[in-house]
Design a protein around this motif. Structure first.
Motif: not given
Length: 70
Positions: A7-11, A55-57, A60-64
């Protein structure tokens, strides 16, 4: 990583992307008496594209898939 770390990374990624995109637009794209002059959808799309790229570069293993700012 934990959920709170994700959450912190995404924020941070969203905040940085939002600031970068909004900084490239005149205020009239966000605040205008002429509703047709507002560019909310285009700005949100630009922010989303930048977030997805970050996120892709960085693997992070996160997708929005979508975002909206208020």
């Amino acid at each position: 990583g934990s959920v709170s770390e994700a959450e912190k990374t995404l924020q941070g990624v969203v905040r940085d992307s939002k600031n970068a995109v909004i900084g490239q637009h005149p205020l009239s794209d966000l605040v205008n008496t002429n509703a047709q002059a507002l560019k909310f959808d285009a700005i949100e799309d630009e922010i989303l594209n930048l977030v997805q790229k970050q996120l892709a570069n960085n693997n992070y293993g996160l997708k929005i898939d979508f975002l909206r700012f208020q």
